[in-house]
Scaffold this active site. Structure first.
Site, mmCIF file in Angstrom:
data_model
loop_
_atom_site.group_PDB
_atom_site.id
_atom_site.type_symbol
_atom_site.label_atom_id
_atom_site.label_comp_id
_atom_site.label_asym_id
_atom_site.label_seq_id
_atom_site.Cartn_x
_atom_site.Cartn_y
_atom_site.Cartn_z
ATOM 1 N N GLY A 1 89.710 34.497 63.669
ATOM 2 C CA GLY A 1 89.875 34.517 62.222
ATOM 3 C C GLY A 1 90.596 35.744 61.688
ATOM 4 O O GLY A 1 91.573 36.222 62.261
ATOM 5 N N ASP B 1 83.072 42.624 68.831
ATOM 6 C CA ASP B 1 82.532 41.335 68.411
ATOM 7 C C ASP B 1 81.238 41.073 69.163
ATOM 8 O O ASP B 1 80.946 41.745 70.160
ATOM 9 C CB ASP B 1 83.538 40.213 68.680
ATOM 10 C CG ASP B 1 83.392 39.062 67.684
ATOM 11 O OD1 ASP B 1 82.320 38.421 67.667
ATOM 12 O OD2 ASP B 1 84.338 38.815 66.917
ATOM 13 N N ASP C 1 76.043 43.962 68.496
ATOM 14 C CA ASP C 1 75.574 43.485 67.200
ATOM 15 C C ASP C 1 75.802 44.570 66.160
ATOM 16 O O ASP C 1 75.176 45.637 66.207
ATOM 17 C CB ASP C 1 74.089 43.141 67.305
ATOM 18 C CG ASP C 1 73.511 42.585 66.022
ATOM 19 O OD1 ASP C 1 74.222 42.540 65.002
ATOM 20 O OD2 ASP C 1 72.322 42.202 66.037
ATOM 21 N N VAL C 2 76.684 44.317 65.192
ATOM 22 C CA VAL C 2 77.014 45.342 64.199
ATOM 23 C C VAL C 2 75.842 45.670 63.291
ATOM 24 O O VAL C 2 75.854 46.706 62.612
ATOM 25 C CB VAL C 2 78.235 44.935 63.342
ATOM 26 C CG1 VAL C 2 79.470 44.781 64.200
ATOM 27 C CG2 VAL C 2 77.951 43.672 62.543
ATOM 28 N N ASN D 1 84.972 44.168 59.290
ATOM 29 C CA ASN D 1 85.357 42.807 58.955
ATOM 30 C C ASN D 1 84.266 41.783 59.254
ATOM 31 O O ASN D 1 84.200 40.737 58.609
ATOM 32 C CB ASN D 1 86.637 42.443 59.729
ATOM 33 C CG ASN D 1 86.917 40.960 59.720
ATOM 34 O OD1 ASN D 1 87.334 40.400 58.716
ATOM 35 N ND2 ASN D 1 86.671 40.303 60.855
ATOM 36 N N TYR E 1 77.744 34.213 56.307
ATOM 37 C CA TYR E 1 77.553 33.681 54.960
ATOM 38 C C TYR E 1 76.809 32.352 55.015
ATOM 39 O O TYR E 1 77.364 31.291 54.701
ATOM 40 C CB TYR E 1 78.887 33.526 54.221
ATOM 41 C CG TYR E 1 80.041 33.088 55.086
ATOM 42 C CD1 TYR E 1 80.325 31.743 55.282
ATOM 43 C CD2 TYR E 1 80.824 34.036 55.729
ATOM 44 C CE1 TYR E 1 81.370 31.345 56.082
ATOM 45 C CE2 TYR E 1 81.872 33.654 56.543
ATOM 46 C CZ TYR E 1 82.148 32.303 56.707
ATOM 47 O OH TYR E 1 83.195 31.920 57.523
ATOM 48 N N TYR F 1 74.173 36.678 49.881
ATOM 49 C CA TYR F 1 75.508 37.113 50.308
ATOM 50 C C TYR F 1 76.164 37.961 49.218
ATOM 51 O O TYR F 1 76.717 39.034 49.487
ATOM 52 C CB TYR F 1 76.348 35.874 50.606
ATOM 53 C CG TYR F 1 77.757 36.137 51.064
ATOM 54 C CD1 TYR F 1 78.020 36.606 52.346
ATOM 55 C CD2 TYR F 1 78.845 35.879 50.222
ATOM 56 C CE1 TYR F 1 79.323 36.822 52.776
ATOM 57 C CE2 TYR F 1 80.140 36.087 50.642
ATOM 58 C CZ TYR F 1 80.382 36.556 51.919
ATOM 59 O OH TYR F 1 81.669 36.771 52.348
ATOM 60 N N LYS G 1 77.462 41.845 49.269
ATOM 61 C CA LYS G 1 78.861 42.166 49.011
ATOM 62 C C LYS G 1 79.030 43.051 47.777
ATOM 63 O O LYS G 1 79.964 43.867 47.707
ATOM 64 C CB LYS G 1 79.673 40.879 48.877
ATOM 65 C CG LYS G 1 79.767 40.069 50.177
ATOM 66 C CD LYS G 1 80.327 40.891 51.332
ATOM 67 C CE LYS G 1 80.562 40.058 52.566
ATOM 68 N NZ LYS G 1 81.131 40.851 53.687
ATOM 69 N N PRO H 1 88.322 39.399 49.945
ATOM 70 C CA PRO H 1 89.141 38.226 50.255
ATOM 71 C C PRO H 1 88.651 36.978 49.539
ATOM 72 O O PRO H 1 87.486 36.876 49.130
ATOM 73 C CB PRO H 1 88.957 38.054 51.772
ATOM 74 C CG PRO H 1 88.163 39.226 52.240
ATOM 75 C CD PRO H 1 87.448 39.759 51.049
#
Length: 245
Positions: free
Chosen positions: A18, A38, A59-60, A86, A90, A151, A155, A181
């Protein structure tokens, strides 16, 4: 292609596919050395870039993962200049179906990870008195979409964190900005109902689905020397859907 990022080391999360994959490819084209992060091995992205880039899985939403990302980046390259947060999730859930687990995981991945990235990578950027953080928010915060309260909370938090962190790091010549975005054509949105897609297009000035390449241009700018005086900002890239009021 201009070498606007020559000599820079850039870490990108959600690099396997993506928007993240497109960010990695375009940064590499501009001369950056890209660290791919990732949950799954971003081998495809690495093959598209070439040159055996550092691939990290983790795992971020886990602080210890970020400690490892910073240590391994430093060991391999001796520096870090750019972090693009990034990665995101969601899951749709209106309040009756919104569980504590969904709420917590959504905030950990979409907001806490950005804090962890700063704690781990600011020290590396300070060495050279140069750095760029680009944290992904979302234009959904200004839209009437249902089922995304958790979400949107995360954000909106990203924007607050970006604006505060920009003040903390200005003296170190490190900028911090957010990109907002549109819903973008990626594997993650492939299951969206056609009705929802049409609703999105109807609200945009540009009547088409956003492509990953549409989002990357502003990120290339924000991570370059051209954006030296741009910090604490929330840049919307959504085809004219989110109207500031």
């Amino acid at each position: 292609m201009k070498n606007t990022h020559e000599g820079r080391v850039a870490l990108v999360t959600g690099a396997a596919k993506g928007i993240g994959q497109e960010i990695c490819i375009r940064l590499a084209e501009r001369g950056a050395t890209v660290v791919l992060v990732d949950l799954e091995d971003p081998a495809e992205t690495a093959s598209l870039i070439g040159g055996n880039p550092l691939r990290l899985t983790g795992d971020v939403s886990n602080a210890e993962s970020w400690v490892q990302f910073a240590r391994l980046t430093d060991e391999r390259y001796g520096r870090a200049d750019i972090v693009v947060n990034n990665a995101g999730i969601y899951p749709f859930a209106e309040i009756d179906d919104l569980t504590y687990e969904i709420w917590s995981k959504t905030l950990r991945v979409n907001l806490d990870a950005h804090f962890y990235s700063a704690k781990s990578f600011v020290p590396l950027m300070r060495r050279n008195q140069w750095g760029r953080f680009v944290n992904t928010s979302s234009n959904s915060i200004g839209t009437p979409l249902a089922g995304l309260s958790h979400y949107m909370a995360a954000k909106m938090g990203v924007i607050g964190f970006v604006r505060g962190l920009a003040n903390d790091l200005a003296k170190d010549k490190i900028t911090v900005n957010a990109i907002l975005p549109a819903i973008t054509k990626t594997p993650g949105t492939s299951g969206m109902p056609d009705e929802m897609i049409r609703t999105v297009w109807e609200q945009q000035a540009i009547k088409r689905f956003a492509e990953p390449s549409d989002i990357v241009g502003p990120i290339l700018f924000l991570t370059s020397d051209d954006a030296t005086f741009v910090t604490g900002q929330a840049i919307v890239a959504d085809g004219g859907m989110y109207k500031v009021s």
